[in-house]
Design an enzyme around this catalytic site. Structure first.
Site, PDB file in Angstrom:
ATOM      1  N   ASP A  73      -2.796  -3.554   8.417  1.00  0.00           N
ATOM      2  CA  ASP A  73      -1.690  -2.796   7.527  1.00  0.00           C
ATOM      3  C   ASP A  73      -0.708  -3.597   6.946  1.00  0.00           C
ATOM      4  OD1 ASP A  73      -3.036  -0.869   8.912  1.00  0.00           O
ATOM      5  OD2 ASP A  73      -1.414  -0.151  10.303  1.00  0.00           O
ATOM      6  N   ASP A 151       0.785  -0.231   2.035  1.00  0.00           N
ATOM      7  CA  ASP A 151       0.334  -0.848   3.300  1.00  0.00           C
ATOM      8  C   ASP A 151      -0.950  -1.491   2.884  1.00  0.00           C
ATOM      9  OD1 ASP A 151       2.254  -0.037   4.805  1.00  0.00           O
ATOM     10  OD2 ASP A 151       1.005   1.013   6.394  1.00  0.00           O
ATOM     11  N   HIS A 200      -3.766   5.184   4.648  1.00  0.00           N
ATOM     12  CA  HIS A 200      -4.605   4.243   4.780  1.00  0.00           C
ATOM     13  C   HIS A 200      -6.010   4.756   4.523  1.00  0.00           C
ATOM     14  CE1 HIS A 200      -1.853   2.279   7.799  1.00  0.00           C
ATOM     15  NE2 HIS A 200      -1.357   2.149   6.681  1.00  0.00           N
ATOM     16  N   ASP A 202      -8.826   3.574   5.124  1.00  0.00           N
ATOM     17  CA  ASP A 202     -10.109   2.931   6.008  1.00  0.00           C
ATOM     18  C   ASP A 202     -10.658   3.705   7.071  1.00  0.00           C
ATOM     19  OD1 ASP A 202      -7.875   2.321   7.562  1.00  0.00           O
ATOM     20  OD2 ASP A 202      -8.468   0.402   8.120  1.00  0.00           O
ATOM     21  N   CYS A 302      -8.740  -1.972  11.513  1.00  0.00           N
ATOM     22  CA  CYS A 302      -7.185  -1.848  11.775  1.00  0.00           C
ATOM     23  C   CYS A 302      -6.862  -3.138  12.665  1.00  0.00           C
ATOM     24  CB  CYS A 302      -6.760  -0.921  12.314  1.00  0.00           C
ATOM     25  SG  CYS A 302      -7.080   1.066  11.383  1.00  0.00           S
TER      26      CYS A 302
HETATM   27  O1  DAV Z   1      -6.786   9.237  10.025  1.00  0.00           O
HETATM   28  O2  DAV Z   1      -7.081   8.627   7.992  1.00  0.00           O
HETATM   29  C1  DAV Z   1      -6.578   6.123   9.504  1.00  0.00           C
HETATM   30  C2  DAV Z   1      -5.467   5.007   9.787  1.00  0.00           C
HETATM   31  C3  DAV Z   1      -6.234   3.775   9.714  1.00  0.00           C
HETATM   32  N1  DAV Z   1      -5.325   2.784   9.663  1.00  0.00           N
HETATM   33  C4  DAV Z   1      -6.672   8.762   9.163  1.00  0.00           C
HETATM   34  C5  DAV Z   1      -5.937   7.285   9.735  1.00  0.00           C
END
Ligand code: DAV
Length: 318
Positions: A73, A151, A200, A202, A302
């Site tokens: 992040d 981020d 995010h 990912d 992450c």
């Molecule tokens: O549920 O999309 C993912 C967070 C990953 N850093 C989500 C959160």
């Protein structure tokens, strides 16, 4: 993001310490991940713990820290550049310092080192009247365009193409800052997904190997044109039980896998559908227990940040 049945827990516990037994269990899982990575030939470096409980203030606001558990992040590595991100959460203001000893060492060994403009994070950055957007309307985001914030986890690297999204921590100002900082060698491209609470990218897209993409079937109703020559498969539905605490993420954290190369993939040990999915697709899944770590809002992608990979800069998407 946070599953509905966990909203009450979040409201009640936000700002409190995380339950020590879950912290301990997550730490054990992290050690397991380190052992697995080292056994697979990966050099693993760890950040230095920094105090999180101390109150800090810029004058405009004061807070305590959250953690430094998710290098993905806070720091973006593109080629030989290390970029410290201007993060939008006050509780993450100093998270970069946990990585400074490592960054200094990488800099001494030749890496480029830049940091985003230190954000003010005053109330003007946040839409204090934020409400859920209505069905079919554009997603309301909590960050304004007051100053650049992003981020690193809102961006994925596909060789020359850096694919990102606007989110509740990443604004257009931040994306433009990154675009100009990276310069002509890279193309920063922005995609939009069906995600009412984006934070995010990912757990939405995961590049697995050149030409192979994993997508979140709920958030990616249509394959973006840039992947038209790619083999795209939908991630199997998560199997994390409702009773399992997830403080800051949706259950789709199941697709937050880590690719070690074009074949080996680290997958949550209890996620049998995901293990089978990867085997069926010709990958080599490496199971690791990580469910307690998942409670803190991330999984293998992450929890890691690959700073050095072999290969040359290539173009993979249209
Ligand atoms: O549920 O999309 C993912 C967070 C990953 N850093 C989500 C959160």
């Amino acid at each position: 993001m946070i599953p509905a049945q966990q909203h009450e827990t979040f409201r009640r516990c936000a700002g409190e310490e995380f339950p020590p037994e879950i912290v301990k269990a997550a730490n054990d899982e992290l050690e397991e991940l380190v052992r697995i990575l080292e056994a697979e030939g990966v050099t693993v470096r760890r950040p230095d713990p920094i105090p999180q409980g101390q109150v800090y203030s810029t004058g405009a606001w004061a807070t305590t820290g959250m953690y430094a558990a998710m290098p993905r992040d806070a720091i973006l590595v593109v080629g030989d550049q290390i970029i410290e991100c201007p993060m939008a959460w006050r509780s993450r203001y100093y998270e970069n310092l946990a990585y400074r000893p490592l960054i200094k060492e990488y800099f001494r060994n030749g890496a480029k080192w830049v940091a985003g403009p230190k954000p003010e994070l005053t109330d003007e950055l946040y839409d204090l009247d934020w409400t859920e957007s209505a069905q079919g309307e554009p997603t309301n985001l909590v960050v304004t365009e007051f100053e650049p914030t992003f981020d690193a986890a809102d961006f994925l690297r596909f060789g020359r193409d850096i694919i990102g999204q606007k989110s509740n921590v990443t604004n257009e100002f931040g994306i433009e800052w990154l675009r100009r900082t990276l310069g002509d060698e890279y193309r920063v491209r922005v995609l939009e997904f069906d995600d009412a609470h984006p934070m995010h990218i990912d757990a939405t897209l995961a590049p697995l190997a050149p030409g192979k993409l994993l997508i979140n079937p709920e958030r990616v109703p249509e394959i973006p044109k840039m992947f038209r020559n790619w083999e795209v498969r939908a991630a199997p539905a998560p199997v994390i039980p409702d009773s399992h605490p997830l403080y800051m993420t949706s259950k789709w954290i199941n697709m937050n896998i880590l690719m070690l190369d074009e074949e080996r993939v680290v997958v949550e040990a209890e996620d049998e559908p995901m293990i089978k999915f990867f085997k069926d697709w010709g990958f080599t899944p490496i199971p690791c227990n990580f469910r307690n770590f998942n409670s803190f809002g991330g999984s293998f992608h992450c929890a890691t940040l690959d700073v050095r990979r072999s290969g040359s800069l290539e173009t993979y998407v249209d």
